[in-house]
Design an enzyme around this catalytic site. Structure first.
Site, PDB file in Angstrom:
ATOM      1  N   HIS A 114       5.656   4.612  12.423  1.00 57.17           N
ATOM      2  CA  HIS A 114       5.740   4.625  10.965  1.00 57.17           C
ATOM      3  C   HIS A 114       6.775   5.678  10.581  1.00 57.17           C
ATOM      4  CE1 HIS A 114       3.957   4.344   6.820  1.00 57.17           C
ATOM      5  NE2 HIS A 114       4.499   5.549   6.736  1.00 57.17           N
TER       6      HIS A 114
ATOM      7  N   CYS B  98       6.558  10.192   0.870  1.00 57.21           N
ATOM      8  CA  CYS B  98       5.460  11.147   0.714  1.00 57.21           C
ATOM      9  C   CYS B  98       5.677  12.014  -0.532  1.00 57.21           C
ATOM     10  CB  CYS B  98       5.361  12.030   1.957  1.00 57.21           C
ATOM     11  SG  CYS B  98       4.101  13.311   1.835  1.00 57.21           S
TER      12      CYS B  98
ATOM     13  N   ARG C  42       0.831  -1.208   0.000  1.00 57.53           N
ATOM     14  CA  ARG C  42       0.000   0.000   0.000  1.00 57.53           C
ATOM     15  C   ARG C  42       0.863   1.256   0.000  1.00 57.53           C
ATOM     16  NH1 ARG C  42      -0.887   4.860   2.295  1.00 57.53           N
ATOM     17  NH2 ARG C  42      -0.453   3.981   4.346  1.00 57.53           N
ATOM     18  N   ASP C  43       1.524   1.539   1.094  1.00 56.96           N
ATOM     19  CA  ASP C  43       2.268   2.788   1.205  1.00 56.96           C
ATOM     20  C   ASP C  43       3.490   2.805   0.303  1.00 56.96           C
ATOM     21  OD1 ASP C  43       2.594   5.346   2.274  1.00 56.96           O
ATOM     22  OD2 ASP C  43       3.956   4.656   3.825  1.00 56.96           O
TER      23      ASP C  43
END
Length: 299
Positions: free
Chosen positions: A204, A237, A12-13
């Protein structure tokens, strides 16, 4: 500390920021390999709007084919009740709900303000509790915001206090843009624990500025027993310059194995997954262990 729980968030990330889209078949194979390596909690999919995250638009198809192995739990990222309904229909075991710590990050990343995100969490909490699905709330940008700069520890703790009112099963402290330092980790972990007594904490960390691994070990030192990791150290990010990815599963495993900390995960199997992933993505992954090898060397 005798054992640590590792949550594999690569499917996912890790994949959500990749320019090369993996096929549904490849995503399922990635998850299958992670399960075979011993990882037991896997953040497999996202139920954000597909047009916003095209890399993860096939969430239902992935969940339909993941291996259902006793003791393995699959999580999906959800942002609102619509996402929750999709996640429940797809058969997830747990949901990860994101609440940002600053107004601008929340609006740009989640499409709503902090108050609305907190309201969504409260609604999701009530509905998830009735289904028995486990809930995690991730405090995004808890260590710093790409738009607002430093985030006061007191601000994060205040948001965590409100999150705790709806009784999450877990709260994750996320260094979303990789700006945190170990002293921040200790202050945040201790502060959040004080306002959310009994709620397990999860860490995280991104390694954007090469502090991710120091932060992960600092979290363990102050009682955080669950860490997010990503095979190959991919991810990062999109709002931060030159993102370097999450802390890599294999690099964290190497440190923990050498420290005598049990994880139940086979580091050599993870190295094989990382090499496979490099081929699929068409680039070398950021993790270092695959380049240097384990020590003492294993065959």
């Amino acid at each position: 500390m005798h054992s640590v729980e590792l949550i594999e968030v690569g499917p996912r990330d890790g994949l959500q920021n990749e320019s090369r889209l993996l096929s549904t078949v490849d995503k399922i194979e990635l998850i299958e390999c992670c399960v075979a390596a011993g990882l037991r909690r896997i953040e497999a999919v996202s139920f954000a709007r597909p047009e916003k995250v095209p890399q993860l638009a096939d969430a239902e198809d992935v969940m339909a084919s993941v291996p259902r192995v006793p003791g393995v739990s699959y999580a999906g990222l959800v942002l609102n009740r619509k996402g929750l309904y999709r996640a429940l229909a797809a058969g997830v075991d747990e949901v990860n709900v994101v609440v940002a710590t600053t107004e601008e990050f929340s609006r740009r990343n989640l499409g709503v303000g902090v108050e609305d995100a907190l309201k969504s969490w409260t609604e999701i909490a009530a509905e998830a509790a009735s289904t028995g699905v486990r809930t995690t709330v991730t405090l995004a940008a808890a260590f710093g915001c790409p738009f607002s700069g430093d985030v006061a520890v007191e601000e994060v703790i205040g948001i965590a206090r409100r999150i705790a009112e709806a009784r999450p099963d877990e709260i994750s402290l996320a260094d979303t843009i990789g700006v945190g330092t170990p002293d921040q980790v200790r202050r945040l972990a201790n502060g959040v624990r004080a306002v959310a007594p009994g709620v397990p904490l999860r860490g995280h960390f991104h390694n954007t500025r090469n502090t991710g691994y120091a932060n992960a070990l600092a979290a363990l030192d102050c009682g955080v027993a669950t860490l997010d990791v990503t095979v190959g150290g991919i991810g990062g990010c999109p709002y931060t310059p030159s993102p370097q990815g999450n802390v890599a599963t294999e690099d964290v495993l190497y440190a923990l194995d050498r420290m005598g900390v049990r994880t139940g995960v086979d580091v050599n199997a993870v190295l094989d997954i990382s090499a496979w992933l490099s081929e699929r993505l068409g680039r070398e992954v950021p993790a270092l262990l695959g380049r240097a090898g384990t020590f003492p060397p294993t065959t």
